[in-house]
Design an enzyme around this catalytic site. Sequence first.
Site, PDB file in Angstrom:
ATOM      1  N   THR B 147       0.816  -1.225   0.000  1.00  8.12           N
ATOM      2  CA  THR B 147       0.000   0.000   0.000  1.00  8.12           C
ATOM      3  C   THR B 147       0.844   1.268   0.000  1.00  8.12           C
ATOM      4  O   THR B 147       1.863   1.343   0.681  1.00  8.12           O
ATOM      5  CB  THR B 147      -0.912  -0.018   1.236  1.00  8.12           C
ATOM      6  OG1 THR B 147      -1.812  -1.115   1.117  1.00  8.12           O
ATOM      7  CG2 THR B 147      -1.697   1.273   1.364  1.00  8.12           C
ATOM      8  N   SER B 153      -6.571   0.566  -2.502  1.00 10.21           N
ATOM      9  CA  SER B 153      -7.220  -0.522  -3.220  1.00 10.21           C
ATOM     10  C   SER B 153      -6.675  -0.702  -4.630  1.00 10.21           C
ATOM     11  O   SER B 153      -6.605  -1.804  -5.144  1.00 10.21           O
ATOM     12  CB  SER B 153      -8.726  -0.260  -3.282  1.00 10.21           C
ATOM     13  OG  SER B 153      -9.279  -0.271  -1.986  1.00 10.21           O
ATOM     14  N   ARG B 319     -27.487 -10.968  34.217  1.00 14.99           N
ATOM     15  CA  ARG B 319     -27.907  -9.626  34.589  1.00 14.99           C
ATOM     16  C   ARG B 319     -29.428  -9.505  34.571  1.00 14.99           C
ATOM     17  O   ARG B 319     -30.074  -9.851  33.596  1.00 14.99           O
ATOM     18  CB  ARG B 319     -27.311  -8.626  33.604  1.00 14.99           C
ATOM     19  CG  ARG B 319     -27.822  -7.199  33.740  1.00 14.99           C
ATOM     20  CD  ARG B 319     -27.162  -6.475  34.863  1.00 14.99           C
ATOM     21  NE  ARG B 319     -27.514  -5.049  34.904  1.00 14.99           N
ATOM     22  CZ  ARG B 319     -26.977  -4.194  35.758  1.00 14.99           C
ATOM     23  NH1 ARG B 319     -26.074  -4.611  36.630  1.00 14.99           N
ATOM     24  NH2 ARG B 319     -27.331  -2.937  35.765  1.00 14.99           N
ATOM     25  N   GLY B 409     -23.442  -0.031  30.341  1.00 16.02           N
ATOM     26  CA  GLY B 409     -22.259   0.625  30.892  1.00 16.02           C
ATOM     27  C   GLY B 409     -21.117  -0.346  31.143  1.00 16.02           C
ATOM     28  O   GLY B 409     -19.949  -0.010  30.927  1.00 16.02           O
ATOM     29  N   GLU B 432      -6.701  -5.534   3.871  1.00 19.03           N
ATOM     30  CA  GLU B 432      -6.674  -6.770   3.076  1.00 19.03           C
ATOM     31  C   GLU B 432      -7.786  -6.727   2.038  1.00 19.03           C
ATOM     32  O   GLU B 432      -8.447  -7.726   1.759  1.00 19.03           O
ATOM     33  CB  GLU B 432      -6.841  -8.012   3.967  1.00 19.03           C
ATOM     34  CG  GLU B 432      -5.697  -8.243   4.930  1.00 19.03           C
ATOM     35  CD  GLU B 432      -4.427  -8.694   4.238  1.00 19.03           C
ATOM     36  OE1 GLU B 432      -4.517  -9.429   3.238  1.00 19.03           O
ATOM     37  OE2 GLU B 432      -3.339  -8.286   4.687  1.00 19.03           O
ATOM     38  N   ASP B 434     -10.573  -3.484   0.691  1.00 19.27           N
ATOM     39  CA  ASP B 434     -11.770  -2.785   1.171  1.00 19.27           C
ATOM     40  C   ASP B 434     -12.996  -3.610   0.786  1.00 19.27           C
ATOM     41  O   ASP B 434     -13.129  -4.056  -0.351  1.00 19.27           O
ATOM     42  CB  ASP B 434     -11.818  -1.403   0.509  1.00 19.27           C
ATOM     43  CG  ASP B 434     -13.017  -0.602   0.960  1.00 19.27           C
ATOM     44  OD1 ASP B 434     -12.821   0.296   1.783  1.00 19.27           O
ATOM     45  OD2 ASP B 434     -14.140  -0.890   0.509  1.00 19.27           O
TER      46      ASP B 434
END
Lengths: 659, 659
Positions: B147, B153, B319, B409, B432, B434
């Site tokens: 790149t 790309s 929960r 949270g 690797e 787009d």
Amino acid sequence: MPSTVSAPEATSAAPDPAALCRFLDGEHHDIKEEVRQRLADFGVSPPGEQLPRDEYRAQVTEWMVKLAETGQPAMLFPESAGGQGDPGAAIAAFEMLGHGDLSLLVKCGVQFGLFGGAVHHLGNEEHHRRYLGKVATAELFGCFAMTESGHGSNVQAVETTASYDGDAGEWVVHTPTESARKDYIGNAARDGRMAAVFAQLEVGGEEHGVHALLVPIRDDDGNVLDGVTIEDDGDKLGLQGVDNGRIWFDHVRVPRENLLDRYAKVGEDGLYDSPIENKDRRFFTTIGTLIQGRVSVSGAALSATKSSLAIAVRYANRRRQFGPPDSGDEALLLDYRAHQRRLLPRLATTYAIHFAQRELVAGLHEALTTDDHDDHAQRQLEARAAGIKAASTWHATDTIQACREACGGAGYLMVNRFAAMKADTDVFTTFEGDNTILLQLVAKGLLTDFKQRVGDLNALEMVRFYGEQVMDQVVERSLARQVIGAFRDIVPSGDDESYDDERIEDRDWQLDLFRWREEHVLGGVARRLRAGLDDDADTFEVFNECQDHVLAAARAHVDRLILEAFARGLEACDDDSLKPVLDRLFDLHALSTVERERGWFFEHGRMTAPRSKAITKAVNRLCAELRNDAEALTDAFAIPDKVLAAPIAIGEDKASATG
Amino acid sequence: MPSTVSAPEATSAAPDPAALCRFLDGEHHDIKEEVRQRLADFGVSPPGEQLPRDEYRAQVTEWMVKLAETGQPAMLFPESAGGQGDPGAAIAAFEMLGHGDLSLLVKCGVQFGLFGGAVHHLGNEEHHRRYLGKVATAELFGCFAMTESGHGSNVQAVETTASYDGDAGEWVVHTPTESARKDYIGNAARDGRMAAVFAQLEVGGEEHGVHALLVPIRDDDGNVLDGVTIEDDGDKLGLQGVDNGRIWFDHVRVPRENLLDRYAKVGEDGLYDSPIENKDRRFFTTIGTLIQGRVSVSGAALSATKSSLAIAVRYANRRRQFGPPDSGDEALLLDYRAHQRRLLPRLATTYAIHFAQRELVAGLHEALTTDDHDDHAQRQLEARAAGIKAASTWHATDTIQACREACGGAGYLMVNRFAAMKADTDVFTTFEGDNTILLQLVAKGLLTDFKQRVGDLNALEMVRFYGEQVMDQVVERSLARQVIGAFRDIVPSGDDESYDDERIEDRDWQLDLFRWREEHVLGGVARRLRAGLDDDADTFEVFNECQDHVLAAARAHVDRLILEAFARGLEACDDDSLKPVLDRLFDLHALSTVERERGWFFEHGRMTAPRSKAITKAVNRLCAELRNDAEALTDAFAIPDKVLAAPIAIGEDKASATG
């Protein structure tokens, strides 16, 4: 050109960003502009690199103090307490902080909005006099200690106790279990000196539900007081500049006067007295003060969304990739339809939410500055705030992600801002009310309105009790509309491609479609709840079976609210140079929403294949038409380059912008 | 119970996680189990706190060296170079690293997969002999310098040059412009000693396109070599343990032998010679070696997705929040329909992608270990890898986000893992390859297959030239099916609620629906391209007008691939204790996908309102039926608690799990 391909119409001259900015800002243009410049002057840029946590927190505290010195936070508080009594302007100013460092925004939200808001809205004049000035100048750092580890959304179930000791004339504040520790509390880990603690009030052996009290937690030198234990929440996904922490109380004593007693007093005689007899109603009135926080978070999410679009649109308008074969030039990213589709409908929806937010702020300002208290109007405003907060924060998460991806590897570098925007805004969808819970609150309000009565907020009970007649009317009305709609929408014969539905860009048609969807979904939910609650049904079970349907009703409602606010916003526009582009944005927002929901419209007889295809074509065409205006539309957010900061957006990363 | 509410059917006993794990792991169970344990033994937990970057990088390098010492990376390389020649097992092992720290995974991917892969797949036996052993043991740290800042790309457009100096018998590697600097290169900022540099090859004044050469960048002591400039990429959104950087070359000279010359040689005579004459084809063959990286990223995304679901499902099963009115107990999050809808369809799709990934790894193993080179099969495998990588990484982004929100949270605290998973996997959608570009590659392959010919990869040219007859056939076939489908799907009369479509859970019907969608979208694209490319149309313009349609075709194709892989996976299951739950997962994946895409199915005459409602009801029912199996289904991923690490998932945060 073949019929499947429609060329963009010639667009009028690009709108003037400065004029558009003034129109968007509206009555708060001056204060918004002042805050945007202040962010630039103070250098409140989000960090382009990972700061050590302590250093970052110190920086944020320093910024907050500096901000307090400008007097901006005092706008929020009443004149009687040394403030300016202009909450609308204060909230508009706060919204602009969302373009800068979001830790600063949240820290300010905790200090001025939540802690200051608790003192302001739940306290008496003596509390105002003693504390609000020091809150506004950040001399007194405060916490809003509501959430507990075991109890986030269900505030009514907090376990912390405040028992009245009549002999001493003191409250005894206590953390009885591990799940009762206060958690995620901003200002707790480092700066807080005092906390507004939400606890189950107990007076003379009688329980009165959740109330708030002021409890000192550190002395002036920052030493944690006896009986108080504080733990740092540690590193977080984002907002690392905010010192969140946990607080335990071990039989901590505070004077009787520390009860924030607007809605319930304990006199010298040790007797509890509240103007609101119903315990549930008292609770909901008390936490109704949270509305300001929700409106603020919604605005903050909106500002972050605008920043992300400003960066991604500028990058897309400079970065080249591939392009016409046998041509040396690559095409600009923004020339690609897929790229337009990623960014422009989201930009249109951002405009829509902008107008909804502006109306919301105006409504809140009015509610906070009139003495006339209208319970029903208050509940409606709360529902509106809840719904728009959910929409705005989810839209932020979605849009910032899309913008990050649209900037590829450059978008992954911290210096280009998406890292912080993504991480910092992520919690917006679940704090100040989890979005899912908020949508249920919205739905509850809608069902409540059905029977035109306020008070008991248990919608299920109400539906069971009073609902039948009203529900019948609603169902009939919506069924009648459905039948009419189905007739109106009979599939036209002939070739799909030649079918051109002019109505889809008719504003009344769009508004009607959104309204119809809302009523229809709501009618369906009401019908199901009524049917389910016949006999001896398990209320929880029936509600749970309908939960996805209830949430869909709330979403449909919020979509309609936002569209109508956008429409009202545009009606108020008398600048002919702005109207065409705003009209296109409106169409793009409306039609891309319908496109997203087209499955539902098909399912309910309001969509046909030719119309659906026409909508997709229209969305594509609108994207192409708006392509050349995109940068002016994000420039109108008027975010100073120094604040926008991303090198790929402000022309400081030529290496990745060239082809 | 009223008709609108369907009770969950009694489910069979929960599946045994260990048995399910063995079935999921398949032939690589032993190595996968070994790596999962190794992560626990090495303490490769993702950091629960923000580490200073240098410290984090040092930790990751240390882990990588330790991992190399186990011999695991050597599995990847041929026996002739001291390896074990078992790429399938190596990639399966790599996938398991995705449960741990993702910086380690990416660092290993760069070192062994990309740099090692370039030497392995593009080099000759001498290169293998000299370098692969040292790569596998991490004695030689390498970079994959493809790149550039201006070219992500569009690799074919890289600007770095490698010119042959025949007199010296050397290559001169040079960075001619600022946009040609190598960027985002892993191992560059700190550890790399050598880089596989992709550059425009020029020999005797003739340009031969992009080739890779080995260029030393640092000496053994880590000093940057003359002519090489390296800059740190700085802080990133995530993967802070990987030392990404930028590299510039100023007329750097390397010996002739440093050309990785599997597909093109320059002999002592200074003459360029390649077995592949066509320049484009040579380029695509060269970068075809990227496939291994894509398969690996897809697997890594899958593992992170599984971790996030394991945490969120356990939390939701502990929960409590709200619950039946007038009851002291709150309900478990996982009891809520909206919560089930958030997590369980995503869990089902994760299972689907699991099987698609397993087939992909098997296919790649076969391709890498047979001498028979079949160009067509190779292209198909590349397209499959591209499509599944896009699906898997987008699914990861979506699922990790949903899981974070589902943990409120607690999910925002770094110690609970979502922070790192979100940040680290975020780049998977754009590196690797787009995802949007990869889907276009998939579509290109599909259009190519239409004319049953491989070679020239310019689909538009092909369509223009050969496409007419084939397109006609396809269009006719899909139109015929559409007509048949429309007749089959005539809206049944009578009450919506009583309409019960048993076919929707018929596997063949589901498979047929996915196949039909793919063919239909593809036929539509082909028709539009053909129509658009008549006359003297601007090819780019026509393609761009269809881009959203092209991407939809690729998505439909990938959806079908994944569904078929899932179906084949289940067919191979002969354990009767696992079948029922896997069948339900299959239905949930298939029907929730159809539900999501129902707008399209309506638009094309394959959906009716009663069927659509039946599908929604079925999704809800399947969620309820799978609710009690959810934890066993995530336990089957066999992630050791020490690696899963999140206190809310491994029982170390009782404060937030109690009600």
